[in-house]
Design a protein around this motif. Structure first.
Motif, PDB file in Angstrom:
ATOM      1  N   LEU A 423       0.829  -1.198   0.000  1.00  0.00           N
ATOM      2  CA  LEU A 423       0.000   0.000   0.000  1.00  0.00           C
ATOM      3  C   LEU A 423       0.869   1.255   0.000  1.00  0.00           C
ATOM      4  O   LEU A 423       1.799   1.372   0.804  1.00  0.00           O
ATOM      5  CB  LEU A 423      -0.902   0.019   1.233  1.00  0.00           C
ATOM      6  CG  LEU A 423      -2.037  -1.020   1.280  1.00  0.00           C
ATOM      7  CD1 LEU A 423      -2.789  -0.880   2.596  1.00  0.00           C
ATOM      8  CD2 LEU A 423      -2.974  -0.855   0.102  1.00  0.00           C
ATOM      9  N   PHE A 464      -8.351  -2.560   4.565  1.00  0.00           N
ATOM     10  CA  PHE A 464      -7.666  -2.929   3.331  1.00  0.00           C
ATOM     11  C   PHE A 464      -8.345  -4.184   2.797  1.00  0.00           C
ATOM     12  O   PHE A 464      -8.593  -5.138   3.537  1.00  0.00           O
ATOM     13  CB  PHE A 464      -6.182  -3.191   3.600  1.00  0.00           C
ATOM     14  CG  PHE A 464      -5.457  -3.810   2.441  1.00  0.00           C
ATOM     15  CD1 PHE A 464      -5.306  -3.113   1.256  1.00  0.00           C
ATOM     16  CD2 PHE A 464      -4.925  -5.089   2.527  1.00  0.00           C
ATOM     17  CE1 PHE A 464      -4.637  -3.674   0.186  1.00  0.00           C
ATOM     18  CE2 PHE A 464      -4.246  -5.656   1.467  1.00  0.00           C
ATOM     19  CZ  PHE A 464      -4.101  -4.944   0.285  1.00  0.00           C
ATOM     20  N   ARG A 480     -18.007   5.207  -6.201  1.00  0.00           N
ATOM     21  CA  ARG A 480     -17.027   4.353  -6.868  1.00  0.00           C
ATOM     22  C   ARG A 480     -17.120   2.940  -6.301  1.00  0.00           C
ATOM     23  O   ARG A 480     -17.760   2.694  -5.299  1.00  0.00           O
ATOM     24  CB  ARG A 480     -15.599   4.902  -6.677  1.00  0.00           C
ATOM     25  CG  ARG A 480     -15.146   4.997  -5.240  1.00  0.00           C
ATOM     26  CD  ARG A 480     -13.733   5.617  -5.182  1.00  0.00           C
ATOM     27  NE  ARG A 480     -13.270   5.751  -3.801  1.00  0.00           N
ATOM     28  CZ  ARG A 480     -13.572   6.760  -3.010  1.00  0.00           C
ATOM     29  NH1 ARG A 480     -14.359   7.723  -3.462  1.00  0.00           N
ATOM     30  NH2 ARG A 480     -13.097   6.808  -1.774  1.00  0.00           N
ATOM     31  N   ARG A 481     -16.416   2.030  -6.962  1.00  0.00           N
ATOM     32  CA  ARG A 481     -16.365   0.632  -6.538  1.00  0.00           C
ATOM     33  C   ARG A 481     -14.948   0.308  -6.065  1.00  0.00           C
ATOM     34  O   ARG A 481     -13.975   0.837  -6.595  1.00  0.00           O
ATOM     35  CB  ARG A 481     -16.769  -0.290  -7.680  1.00  0.00           C
ATOM     36  CG  ARG A 481     -18.192  -0.042  -8.184  1.00  0.00           C
ATOM     37  CD  ARG A 481     -19.023  -1.276  -8.048  1.00  0.00           C
ATOM     38  NE  ARG A 481     -20.459  -0.983  -8.247  1.00  0.00           N
ATOM     39  CZ  ARG A 481     -21.411  -1.804  -7.861  1.00  0.00           C
ATOM     40  NH1 ARG A 481     -21.092  -2.921  -7.210  1.00  0.00           N
ATOM     41  NH2 ARG A 481     -22.673  -1.501  -8.064  1.00  0.00           N
ATOM     42  N   LEU A 482     -14.866  -0.559  -5.075  1.00  0.00           N
ATOM     43  CA  LEU A 482     -13.580  -0.965  -4.503  1.00  0.00           C
ATOM     44  C   LEU A 482     -13.387  -2.468  -4.689  1.00  0.00           C
ATOM     45  O   LEU A 482     -14.356  -3.242  -4.612  1.00  0.00           O
ATOM     46  CB  LEU A 482     -13.528  -0.624  -3.006  1.00  0.00           C
ATOM     47  CG  LEU A 482     -13.727   0.843  -2.619  1.00  0.00           C
ATOM     48  CD1 LEU A 482     -13.745   0.979  -1.091  1.00  0.00           C
ATOM     49  CD2 LEU A 482     -12.648   1.721  -3.223  1.00  0.00           C
ATOM     50  N   HIS A 483     -12.136  -2.861  -4.912  1.00  0.00           N
ATOM     51  CA  HIS A 483     -11.816  -4.266  -5.151  1.00  0.00           C
ATOM     52  C   HIS A 483     -10.545  -4.636  -4.380  1.00  0.00           C
ATOM     53  O   HIS A 483      -9.983  -3.802  -3.648  1.00  0.00           O
ATOM     54  CB  HIS A 483     -11.637  -4.511  -6.651  1.00  0.00           C
ATOM     55  CG  HIS A 483     -12.827  -4.127  -7.465  1.00  0.00           C
ATOM     56  ND1 HIS A 483     -13.941  -4.923  -7.581  1.00  0.00           N
ATOM     57  CD2 HIS A 483     -13.086  -3.002  -8.198  1.00  0.00           C
ATOM     58  CE1 HIS A 483     -14.843  -4.331  -8.344  1.00  0.00           C
ATOM     59  NE2 HIS A 483     -14.346  -3.144  -8.738  1.00  0.00           N
ATOM     60  N   ASP A 486      -7.536  -2.379  -2.731  1.00  0.00           N
ATOM     61  CA  ASP A 486      -7.947  -1.018  -2.382  1.00  0.00           C
ATOM     62  C   ASP A 486      -8.030  -0.856  -0.859  1.00  0.00           C
ATOM     63  O   ASP A 486      -8.092  -1.836  -0.106  1.00  0.00           O
ATOM     64  CB  ASP A 486      -9.302  -0.689  -3.008  1.00  0.00           C
ATOM     65  CG  ASP A 486      -9.233  -0.538  -4.515  1.00  0.00           C
ATOM     66  OD1 ASP A 486      -8.168  -0.137  -5.008  1.00  0.00           O
ATOM     67  OD2 ASP A 486     -10.238  -0.848  -5.186  1.00  0.00           O
ATOM     68  N   GLN A 487      -8.055   0.389  -0.419  1.00  0.00           N
ATOM     69  CA  GLN A 487      -8.140   0.719   1.007  1.00  0.00           C
ATOM     70  C   GLN A 487      -9.257   1.730   1.207  1.00  0.00           C
ATOM     71  O   GLN A 487      -9.666   2.419   0.266  1.00  0.00           O
ATOM     72  CB  GLN A 487      -6.818   1.314   1.491  1.00  0.00           C
ATOM     73  CG  GLN A 487      -6.525   2.665   0.822  1.00  0.00           C
ATOM     74  CD  GLN A 487      -5.165   3.227   1.142  1.00  0.00           C
ATOM     75  OE1 GLN A 487      -4.186   2.522   1.128  1.00  0.00           O
ATOM     76  NE2 GLN A 487      -5.128   4.511   1.460  1.00  0.00           N
ATOM     77  N   PHE A 488      -9.739   1.843   2.438  1.00  0.00           N
ATOM     78  CA  PHE A 488     -10.714   2.886   2.759  1.00  0.00           C
ATOM     79  C   PHE A 488     -10.741   3.111   4.269  1.00  0.00           C
ATOM     80  O   PHE A 488     -10.240   2.287   5.042  1.00  0.00           O
ATOM     81  CB  PHE A 488     -12.111   2.532   2.227  1.00  0.00           C
ATOM     82  CG  PHE A 488     -12.715   1.281   2.804  1.00  0.00           C
ATOM     83  CD1 PHE A 488     -13.562   1.332   3.893  1.00  0.00           C
ATOM     84  CD2 PHE A 488     -12.450   0.041   2.237  1.00  0.00           C
ATOM     85  CE1 PHE A 488     -14.141   0.181   4.422  1.00  0.00           C
ATOM     86  CE2 PHE A 488     -13.019  -1.120   2.752  1.00  0.00           C
ATOM     87  CZ  PHE A 488     -13.861  -1.053   3.850  1.00  0.00           C
ATOM     88  N   ILE A 536      -3.218  10.776  -0.207  1.00  0.00           N
ATOM     89  CA  ILE A 536      -4.280   9.840  -0.603  1.00  0.00           C
ATOM     90  C   ILE A 536      -5.636  10.322  -0.103  1.00  0.00           C
ATOM     91  O   ILE A 536      -6.631  10.293  -0.830  1.00  0.00           O
ATOM     92  CB  ILE A 536      -3.953   8.434  -0.057  1.00  0.00           C
ATOM     93  CG1 ILE A 536      -2.727   7.871  -0.792  1.00  0.00           C
ATOM     94  CG2 ILE A 536      -5.146   7.493  -0.209  1.00  0.00           C
ATOM     95  CD1 ILE A 536      -2.166   6.604  -0.168  1.00  0.00           C
ATOM     96  N   HIS A 540      -8.910  11.304  -2.418  1.00  0.00           N
ATOM     97  CA  HIS A 540     -10.222  10.677  -2.265  1.00  0.00           C
ATOM     98  C   HIS A 540     -11.314  11.715  -2.002  1.00  0.00           C
ATOM     99  O   HIS A 540     -12.427  11.612  -2.534  1.00  0.00           O
ATOM    100  CB  HIS A 540     -10.180   9.655  -1.123  1.00  0.00           C
ATOM    101  CG  HIS A 540      -9.482   8.383  -1.502  1.00  0.00           C
ATOM    102  ND1 HIS A 540      -9.168   7.394  -0.599  1.00  0.00           N
ATOM    103  CD2 HIS A 540      -9.033   7.929  -2.705  1.00  0.00           C
ATOM    104  CE1 HIS A 540      -8.555   6.403  -1.228  1.00  0.00           C
ATOM    105  NE2 HIS A 540      -8.451   6.719  -2.494  1.00  0.00           N
TER     106      HIS A 540
END
Length: 554
Positions: A423, A464, A480-483, A486-488, A536, A540
Motif C-alpha cells: 500500500l 484494506f 465508486r467501486r472498490l476491489h 484497495d483501502q478505505f 491519498i 479521495h
C-alpha cells in the motif's frame, strides 16, 4: 486467513543482493572495516618503531579511551538525521582524519600531533557501526532479509579483517605507515560516495531539536530501563574483552606454548580470520529463524570452548583448528546479538543503543589488553586460556534468563506484512514499524450487502481489501467501486471528522482491519508515511466532491 508464505533462504539471499541500498551499505562497511584494520596496524607499527611495546600500548589507549567516550555521543547522529547522511558524514570525517594523519606521518610531524590526529580518526571510526547497524532494518524489506543483511555484514567484516592487514602490510613495506593512512583516507571517500546513494531518505526519522547530550542521555536512560537489552549489550562488551585478551594470548600461544617462532602469531591470526569468514558465511542458516537466542548460545560456546581447549594444544595444527572455531563462534554471536537488538529496540533509539555498545566494545578491548598479561602471570600460560575461555559462557549463563525475554518480545511481522507493504500509505514506513503494524492487523470476513462503515459515523478503523468487492456511496449515490488491493477509512482517522461516505460489501469479502490508534501511531509518527496518507486522503476527498458535483448537475 492470510497465507503465511515464508520465503526460502536462497530467495531471501537473492533478494538481499538485489537490494541496491543493502549492497551499497555493506560494500561501504567492508571498505570501512578494512581501513580500520589497516590504519590500526600502521599506527601501532609506527609507535613500536619509536618506543617498543610500551609506546605501542600507550598509543592504543590514546585511541581507545576517547573513542569509547565519543561513540555514544556520535551515535546520536543516526537518530537525528537520515541515516545515509549520518553514514556519509562519518565516512567523510574518517577520510579527512586519515588523510591528515597520513600527511603528518609522511612529513614526520611531531609525535603529539600524529597521536592527536590518529585519535581523531579512531573517534570518527566509532560513528560507523552504530549507524550501519541501525540502518540495516530500514534498508531490509523484511525480517528474513534483515538477518541476511546481518550475515552479509559479518562476512564483509571477516573478509575485511583478513584483507585490511594484508594491504597494510604491503603498504608498510613499500612506503611506510603514512602511505597506509593516505590510501585508506581515499578509500573512505569512496565509502562516503557509496552510502549517499543508499536511498535511506525515505526512512528518515523526524529530526529532534534536543541538545546532543540530552539525546545521548536518552539512549542511556532507555538501556537502563530495559534490563534484557542492557545485558545483551554488556554481553557484547564481554565478547570484546575476550577479543582484547586474545590479541595478547595468540602471541603467548605461538611463542611461549607452541614455540613456533616469529611466524606463529601470523598463522594463528590468519586461522582466526578464515574461521570468521567461514562462520559468517554459515550464519545464513539463521535466515528465517524466529528465535535468535540459540545463535547466541552457539556463539558463546563457539567462543569459550575452543579458547579453553587451545591452551592444552600440543601442536600448531590443533591450535589452528581451535582458533578457527573461535572465529566462527564470534560470527554467530555477532549476527545473533545484532539481529536481536534490531528486532527489539525502538527504531528511534536504535543508533544510540548501538553507540553505547560501540563504546563498551572499545572499553572491552582496552580491558582485555591490560588484563591478559595479569592472567598469564597469575595462572600460567596454559591455565590463563582456560580462565579466559570460561568468561563469556559464565557471563552468558548469568544473563540467559533475561536475554531469552528479548526473543519473547521480538516483534516479527504477521502474515499481513507483505500485503500492507504494497500500500502506498505504508510503503515509506521503516521495516520495524511495518512489522509491528502487521502484528496488529485483524482479519474480518463479511458476506454481501453489509455496511462496513456508514456516513456520519465516528471513524475508528482503517480497512484494506484482500478479496471481494464493495461500493462507496454518499447520500445514497454511488461514488465508486472498490476491489482487492484497495483501502478505505483513512479520511476520518487522519482529519478527525465523521465518516464522509458509506462503504458496503457487494460480494463476500475478506478485509484486513487496523484500529484507529495503531493506524495513527504508525502513519502520523513518520513524516514520509504521513505525507503519503494525507495525499491519498486529499485525492479521495476531491474525487468524492467531483462525483457529488456531477450528480447535482445531472
Amino acid at each position: 486467513m492470510v497465507a503465511d508464505t515464508r520465503p526460502s533462504t536462497s530467495s531471501v539471499l537473492v533478494s538481499a543482493l538485489r537490494n541496491s541500498g543493502l549492497r551499497r551499505a555493506i560494500a561501504a562497511f567492508f571498505l570501512f572495516h578494512a581501513a580500520e584494520w589497516a590504519t590500526w596496524i600502521a599506527i601501532l607499527v609506527w609507535a613500536f618503531g619509536r618506543g617498543g611495546a610500551t609506546e605501542a600500548g600507550l598509543i592504543a589507549l590514546a585511541q581507545l579511551v576517547p573513542a569509547a567516550i565519543v561513540a555514544p555521543l556520535g551515535s546520536v547522529l543516526g537518530d537525528r538525521m537520515p541515516r545515509n547522511r549520518a553514514l556519509a558524514l562519518g565516512y567523510s570525517l574518517q577520510s579527512l582524519a586519515m588523510l591528515a594523519t597520513g600527511i603528518a606521518l609522511a612529513t614526520m610531524a611531531s609525535a603529539w600531533l600524529i597521536t592527536l590526529l590518529a585519535a581523531a580518526a579512531a573517534c570518527a571510526i566509532t560513528l560507523t557501526r552504530p549507524v550501519h547497524n541501525a540502518a540495516l532494518p530500514d534498508l531490509a524489506r523484511g525480517p528474513e532479509e534483515l538477518t541476511a543483511a546481518n550475515s552479509a555484514t559479518s562476512v564483509a567484516y571477516a573478509v575485511a579483517s583478513f584483507a585490511g592487514p594484508a594491504v597494510s602490510g604491503i603498504l608498510l613495506v613499500v612506503w611506510g605507515p603514512g602511505a597506509v593512512y593516505l590510501v585508506m583516507g581515499l578509500v573512505m571517500a569512496i565509502a562516503a560516495i557509496l552510502v549517499v546513494g543508499a536511498n535511506l531518505q525515505r526512512v528518515s526519522l523526524r529530526i529532534r531539536d534536543e541538545h546532543l547530550l540530552t539525546s545521548a542521555a536518552a539512549g542511556f536512560a532507555a538501556i537502563r530501563r530495559d534490563v534484557p537489552a542492557a545485558l545483551l549489550v554488556l554481553m557484547v562488551g564481554a565478547q570484546f574483552i575476550v577479543m582484547g585478551l586474545m590479541d595478547i594470548f595468540l602471541v603467548v600461544l605461538a611463542l611461549d606454548i607452541l614455540q613456533t617462532g616469529q611466524s606463529g602469531p601470523s598463522a594463528l591470526t590468519s586461522a582466526l580470520g578464515l574461521g570468521g569468514i567461514a562462520g559468517a558465511a554459515f550464519t545464513v542458516v539463521l535466515v528465517g529463524r524466529r528465535r535468535m537466542t540459540p545463535a547466541l548460545v552457539v556463539g558463546v560456546l563457539g567462543v569459550g570452548v575452543p579458547i579453553a581447549l587451545v591452551g592444552l594444544a600440543t601442536s600448531l595444527w590443533m591450535a589452528l583448528g581451535l582458533i578457527a572455531v573461535y572465529g566462527a563462534g564470534n560470527a554467530f554471536f555477532d549476527v545473533g546479538a545484532r539481529t536481536l537488538l534490531q528486532r527489539t529496540v525502538p527504531a528511534d533509539l536504535l543508533s544510540r543503543i548501538f553507540g553505547i555498545q560501540e563504546g563498551l566494545m572499545m572499553v572491552g578491548l582496552a580491558i582485555g589488553s591490560v588484563v591478559a598479561p595479569l592472567l598469564v602471570n597469575a595462572f600460567g600460560a596454559r591455565a590463563a586460556f582456560v580462565v579466559a575461555g570460561t568468561f563469556l559462557p559464565i557471563a552468558g549463563l548469568l544473563a540467559s534468563t533475561q536475554i531469552r525475554k528479548l526473543d519473547g518480545r521480538a516483534v516479527l511481522p504477521g502474515p499481513a506484512f507483505i500485503l500492507l507493504r504494497r500500500l502506498p500509505i505504508f510503503a515509506p514506513l521503516p521495516q520495524r514499524t511495518l512489522e509491528q503494524l502487521s502484528a496488529s492487523v485483524v482479519d474480518v470476513d463479511l458476506g454481501g450487502g453489509i455496511a462496513v462503515i456508514s456516513e456520519g459515523d465516528i471513524g475508528d478503523r482503517f480497512y484494506f481489501i484482500e478479496s471481494g468487492a464493495l461500493v462507496v456511496t454518499q447520500r445514497g449515490t454511488e461514488l465508486r467501486r472498490l476491489h482487492a488491493g484497495d483501502q478505505f477509512g483513512e479520511i476520518a482517522l487522519l482529519r478527525g471528522i465523521p465518516r464522509t461516505a458509506t462503504v458496503t460489501t457487494t460480494t463476500s469479502s475478506h478485509l484486513l482491519v487496523l484500529e484507529r490508534d495503531d493506524f495513527l501511531s504508525a502513519v502520523t509518527g513518520f513524516v514520509p508515511a504521513n505525507e503519503a496518507a494525507e495525499s491519498i486522503a486529499t485525492r479521495h476527498l476531491l474525487d468524492d466532491e467531483d462525483h457529488s458535483d456531477e450528480v447535482e448537475y445531472n
